[in-house]
Design a protein around this motif. Structure first.
Motif, PDB file in Angstrom:
ATOM      1  N   GLY A 249       8.415  -0.619   8.160  1.00 24.93           N
ATOM      2  CA  GLY A 249       7.226  -1.424   7.949  1.00 24.93           C
ATOM      3  C   GLY A 249       6.039  -0.633   7.431  1.00 24.93           C
ATOM      4  O   GLY A 249       5.319  -1.098   6.535  1.00 24.93           O
ATOM      5  N   CYS A 250       5.824   0.564   7.972  1.00 21.70           N
ATOM      6  CA  CYS A 250       4.701   1.388   7.491  1.00 21.70           C
ATOM      7  C   CYS A 250       4.925   1.823   6.052  1.00 21.70           C
ATOM      8  O   CYS A 250       3.986   1.852   5.242  1.00 21.70           O
ATOM      9  N   ALA A 251       6.179   2.180   5.731  1.00 20.00           N
ATOM     10  CA  ALA A 251       6.482   2.587   4.360  1.00 20.00           C
ATOM     11  C   ALA A 251       6.273   1.423   3.392  1.00 20.00           C
ATOM     12  O   ALA A 251       5.700   1.585   2.312  1.00 20.00           O
ATOM     13  N   LEU A 252       6.723   0.244   3.767  1.00 18.83           N
ATOM     14  CA  LEU A 252       6.529  -0.929   2.926  1.00 18.83           C
ATOM     15  C   LEU A 252       5.050  -1.251   2.731  1.00 18.83           C
ATOM     16  O   LEU A 252       4.607  -1.556   1.616  1.00 18.83           O
ATOM     17  N   ALA A 253       4.283  -1.201   3.814  1.00 18.71           N
ATOM     18  CA  ALA A 253       2.861  -1.519   3.727  1.00 18.71           C
ATOM     19  C   ALA A 253       2.162  -0.586   2.742  1.00 18.71           C
ATOM     20  O   ALA A 253       1.310  -1.016   1.947  1.00 18.71           O
ATOM     21  N   ARG A 254       2.531   0.684   2.802  1.00 17.01           N
ATOM     22  CA  ARG A 254       1.930   1.651   1.871  1.00 17.01           C
ATOM     23  C   ARG A 254       2.299   1.308   0.427  1.00 17.01           C
ATOM     24  O   ARG A 254       1.425   1.221  -0.464  1.00 17.01           O
ATOM     25  N   ARG A 255       3.577   1.126   0.156  1.00 13.47           N
ATOM     26  CA  ARG A 255       4.019   0.934  -1.225  1.00 13.47           C
ATOM     27  C   ARG A 255       3.559  -0.409  -1.796  1.00 13.47           C
ATOM     28  O   ARG A 255       3.170  -0.488  -2.962  1.00 13.47           O
ATOM     29  N   LEU A 256       3.596  -1.467  -0.998  1.00 14.13           N
ATOM     30  CA  LEU A 256       3.211  -2.783  -1.514  1.00 14.13           C
ATOM     31  C   LEU A 256       1.714  -2.897  -1.732  1.00 14.13           C
ATOM     32  O   LEU A 256       1.257  -3.738  -2.517  1.00 14.13           O
ATOM     33  N   SER A 257       0.950  -2.059  -1.043  1.00 15.50           N
ATOM     34  CA  SER A 257      -0.513  -2.117  -1.200  1.00 15.50           C
ATOM     35  C   SER A 257      -1.035  -1.074  -2.184  1.00 15.50           C
ATOM     36  O   SER A 257      -2.231  -1.077  -2.504  1.00 15.50           O
ATOM     37  N   ASP A 258      -0.159  -0.195  -2.690  1.00  9.48           N
ATOM     38  CA  ASP A 258      -0.613   0.922  -3.528  1.00  9.48           C
ATOM     39  C   ASP A 258      -1.397   0.460  -4.757  1.00  9.48           C
ATOM     40  O   ASP A 258      -2.416   1.051  -5.108  1.00  9.48           O
ATOM     41  N   SER A 259      -0.922  -0.577  -5.428  1.00  5.06           N
ATOM     42  CA  SER A 259      -1.551  -0.984  -6.691  1.00  5.06           C
ATOM     43  C   SER A 259      -2.886  -1.687  -6.480  1.00  5.06           C
ATOM     44  O   SER A 259      -3.698  -1.770  -7.410  1.00  5.06           O
ATOM     45  N   GLY A 260      -3.116  -2.216  -5.291  1.00  7.79           N
ATOM     46  CA  GLY A 260      -4.319  -3.005  -5.041  1.00  7.79           C
ATOM     47  C   GLY A 260      -4.206  -4.442  -5.501  1.00  7.79           C
ATOM     48  O   GLY A 260      -5.120  -5.233  -5.287  1.00  7.79           O
ATOM     49  N   GLU A 261      -3.073  -4.804  -6.107  1.00 10.94           N
ATOM     50  CA  GLU A 261      -2.903  -6.155  -6.636  1.00 10.94           C
ATOM     51  C   GLU A 261      -2.490  -7.164  -5.571  1.00 10.94           C
ATOM     52  O   GLU A 261      -2.679  -8.367  -5.757  1.00 10.94           O
ATOM     53  N   HIS A 262      -1.901  -6.671  -4.483  1.00 14.26           N
ATOM     54  CA  HIS A 262      -1.335  -7.568  -3.483  1.00 14.26           C
ATOM     55  C   HIS A 262      -2.025  -7.343  -2.142  1.00 14.26           C
ATOM     56  O   HIS A 262      -2.275  -6.203  -1.741  1.00 14.26           O
ATOM     57  N   SER A 263      -2.301  -8.425  -1.430  1.00 15.23           N
ATOM     58  CA  SER A 263      -2.828  -8.297  -0.067  1.00 15.23           C
ATOM     59  C   SER A 263      -1.656  -8.237   0.906  1.00 15.23           C
ATOM     60  O   SER A 263      -0.671  -8.976   0.776  1.00 15.23           O
ATOM     61  N   VAL A 264      -1.754  -7.327   1.869  1.00 13.26           N
ATOM     62  CA  VAL A 264      -0.656  -7.041   2.796  1.00 13.26           C
ATOM     63  C   VAL A 264      -1.177  -7.066   4.220  1.00 13.26           C
ATOM     64  O   VAL A 264      -2.204  -6.439   4.533  1.00 13.26           O
ATOM     65  N   LEU A 265      -0.485  -7.788   5.075  1.00 13.67           N
ATOM     66  CA  LEU A 265      -0.784  -7.801   6.508  1.00 13.67           C
ATOM     67  C   LEU A 265       0.411  -7.256   7.262  1.00 13.67           C
ATOM     68  O   LEU A 265       1.558  -7.651   7.009  1.00 13.67           O
ATOM     69  N   VAL A 266       0.164  -6.351   8.208  1.00 14.96           N
ATOM     70  CA  VAL A 266       1.198  -5.838   9.103  1.00 14.96           C
ATOM     71  C   VAL A 266       0.922  -6.346  10.509  1.00 14.96           C
ATOM     72  O   VAL A 266      -0.173  -6.142  11.041  1.00 14.96           O
ATOM     73  N   LEU A 267       1.908  -7.015  11.095  1.00 15.95           N
ATOM     74  CA  LEU A 267       1.830  -7.432  12.498  1.00 15.95           C
ATOM     75  C   LEU A 267       2.638  -6.448  13.325  1.00 15.95           C
ATOM     76  O   LEU A 267       3.856  -6.346  13.158  1.00 15.95           O
ATOM     77  N   GLU A 268       1.985  -5.721  14.199  1.00 12.27           N
ATOM     78  CA  GLU A 268       2.652  -4.705  15.011  1.00 12.27           C
ATOM     79  C   GLU A 268       2.471  -5.036  16.492  1.00 12.27           C
ATOM     80  O   GLU A 268       1.347  -5.235  16.952  1.00 12.27           O
TER      81      GLU A 268
END
Length: 593
Positions: A48-67
């Motif tokens: 989940g942490c790896a995905l959050a980093r990669r999916l948010s890298d471009s700044g084009e997509h908003s990402v929420l992590v529920l932990e």
């Protein structure tokens, strides 16, 4: 070790956001705390942490992590202290299996299984061993899915992307700029003796990751300057708080996925505010990605109506899609063989070796006893099907624990008698490619409580045969090599009274010993297996990790492995997350064209 003022401020930022979101602010405040994101990731663990980093890298997509957990305690980054946190419910969750018939009989057949419940997940609490597994593991995934992109050579770019390699086997197999530092501390008890014993038995010494082959090898770790590098510290922490498109909510336990027909649209989660449980919902414009691990991911899908018909019917859950969720459970089962050596000074002994002097050395140099996870030494990958054939695929992984035990996990055995100059150490024998398959289902009394877990360890006869062969190999290392004979290594008899009636060292004796001591090495996987698609009755997700028959829902964690890799899982999970992030971003980039 306390929090710095900066980290306390960071905690307050997260807590404030969590409070606003859960308290459902008035409509005029909704723009400040949106309830809808492009991607909602359930689980801020290894994947989940790896995905959050990669999916948010471009700044084009908003990402929420529920932990469901909280920020890791700084003590978890100190390897010698890490295992003590496994009994702390703030950072780890403990599950108990139903009684096993071929494992953990010394504990009434109940296997204890622990996972991280904190940002970074199990990568924040594990032993930090970094092993990719065998190339054949990934080639098997490619064959099962019919997708060559899962072959080892095609995953190599993701292995490199993950690594910041600082180990002792530099080559083009390794990456230098990744978020996860891989290294080998200088303080590794009896490593030279272990490797020399392997050479004596005609095994090469090789890089466990370059690619893996039959060999004795040092264990390399996800550490930097002696300290843990988890998915949280490597991927997420460097960017958290600086990206307006990335939010993390702590103490948020997902209860179910919400659907509109066969489209996943939201996640209901529960959190406690001032001691009051509050249920909230967040929505995803593009995808919901479940990364809660091989136990909680299938449990969440089952509670949401995705699973086998008999399981959903028994729990009286309205079905959304019938899939093989919770089946195909695999884990590395380990048998512990305890040996006694005559030189106590060579072992890691916590009460002696963790002291102000070694702590100062650790802080100054990043090495020494504080950099060791409870005295783990060397490892080996061997084949029981042809000892002299080094081209075989290893079916046994061996670990040497140069310590009387690991607190919480593998306590010192009280019935082993040693002189004051002696110390007990252990060999762990793992069945690397188990054929036994377990299952996971819901607790019918309370579906939101711990699921019902049946590992079915060593129930396939081949697994028991391989285990016994591996145990006999461990005996050969400690009794037949000059390196361990010089240490006076001996195997104390009758460690388990139920085995005393059998001929000592006979195969029936070893089978009895295995059933008494075999337990989990905490590598659960396979419960949402990847397959070839809708026509594959065993598959839960397709080759793109999309839940079959459901739009907008993916699974990215160890549960997708159709077959377990033959070594520790964290490297394989990182690669899965890296590949998944590319697949997800590519899909949504193509959707704009």
């Amino acid at each position: 070790m306390g929090y710095s003022s900066t980290s306390i401020y960071f905690v307050l930022i997260i807590t404030t956001f969590q409070f606003q979101l859960i308290r459902a602010p008035p409509p005029q405040e909704q723009q400040q705390v949106p309830e809808t994101f492009d991607f909602v990731i359930v689980g801020g663990g290894t994947a989940g942490c790896a995905l959050a980093r990669r999916l948010s890298d471009s700044g084009e997509h908003s990402v929420l992590v529920l932990e469901a957990g909280i920020i890791p305690d700084p003590g978890l980054d100190v390897p010698a202290l890490a295992s003590s946190f496994l009994s702390n419910p703030n950072y780890a969750r403990t599950y108990y299996s139903i009684p096993q018939r071929n494992a953990d009989l010394e504990n009434g057949g109940i296997t204890t299984y622990r996972v991280g419940r904190t940002l970074g997940g199990s990568s924040s609490v594990n032993s930090m061993h970094f092993n990719r597994g065998n190339a054949n593991d990934y080639n098997t995934w490619a064959a099962i899915t019919g997708d060559r992109s899962w072959r080892y050579e095609n995953l190599m770019k993701y292995f490199r992307r993950t690594e910041n390699y600082a180990g002792i086997f530099p080559s083009n197999q390794h990456g230098q700029d990744g978020p996860i530092t891989v290294s080998l501390p200088k303080y590794v008890p009896l490593l030279n003796e272990w490797l020399s014993a392997g050479r004596f038995l005609r095994y090469p010494v090789a890089d466990p990751n370059g690619p893996q082959r039959i060999s004795f090898c040092p264990a390399e770790y996800s550490k930097r300057l002696g300290r843990r590098v988890s998915s949280y510290t490597g991927y997420l922490k460097p960017v958290l708080g600086s990206r307006p498109n990335l939010r993390v909510v702590l103490r948020a336990e997902a209860r179910r996925v919400i659907f509109n027909g066969n489209q996943a649209v939201g996640v209901q989660f529960r959190s406690n505010v001032d001691g009051i449980p509050i249920d909230s919902v967040v929505y995803a414009r593009k995808e919901i990605i479940i990364s809660a691990g091989a136990i909680e991911t299938p449990a969440l899908l089952l509670k949401s109506g995705i699973g086998p018909k008999n399981v959903l019917d028994a729990a009286r859950i309205r079905p959304v899609k019938y899939l093989n969720v919770g089946q195909n459970l695999q884990d590395h089962v380990a048998v512990r063989l305890d040996f006694v050596i005559k030189n106590r000074s060579l072992a890691f002994i916590q009460e002696r070796d963790l002291n102000p002097r070694t702590l100062r050395y650790f802080n100054e140099v990043g090495d020494g006893p504080y950099a060791a996870y409870s005295g783990f030494g060397g490892q080996a990958f061997i084949s029981t099907t042809g000892q002299g054939n080094l081209t075989n695929i290893p079916d046994i992984q061996l670990f040497h624990l140069v310590s009387p035990g690991v607190p919480v996990l593998y306590p010192e055995r009280p019935n082993i008698q040693t002189a004051e100059w002696e110390v007990s150490t252990s060999a762990f024998v793992l069945v690397a490619n188990p054929l036994s398959r377990g299952s996971l289902s819901l607790n019918l009394t309370d579906v939101n409580s711990s699921p019902v877990i049946d590992f079915q360890y060593l129930t396939h006869p081949t697994d028991m045969r391989v285990m016994i062969d591996g145990m006999e190999m461990a005996m050969k290392i400690f009794e037949n090599t000059p390196q361990f004979r010089r240490l006076g290594a001996r195997f104390p008899p009758n460690q388990f009274p139920p085995c005393g009636r059998l001929q000592f060292r006979s195969r029936p004796y070893w089978e009895c010993h295995a059933k008494q001591s075999a337990t989990s090495f905490m590598h659960a996987s396979g419960t949402c297996a990847m397959g070839s698609g809708a026509d594959d009755p065993l598959a839960v997700v397709d080759n793109q990790l999309r839940v079959i028959g459901i739009r907008g829902l993916r699974v990215v964690d160890a549960s997708i492995m159709p077959t377990i890799t033959n070594a520790n899982l964290q490297a394989a999970v990182y690669v899965t997350a890296e590949k998944a992030s590319d697949m997800i971003l590519r899909q949504w980039q193509n959707s704009r064209i």
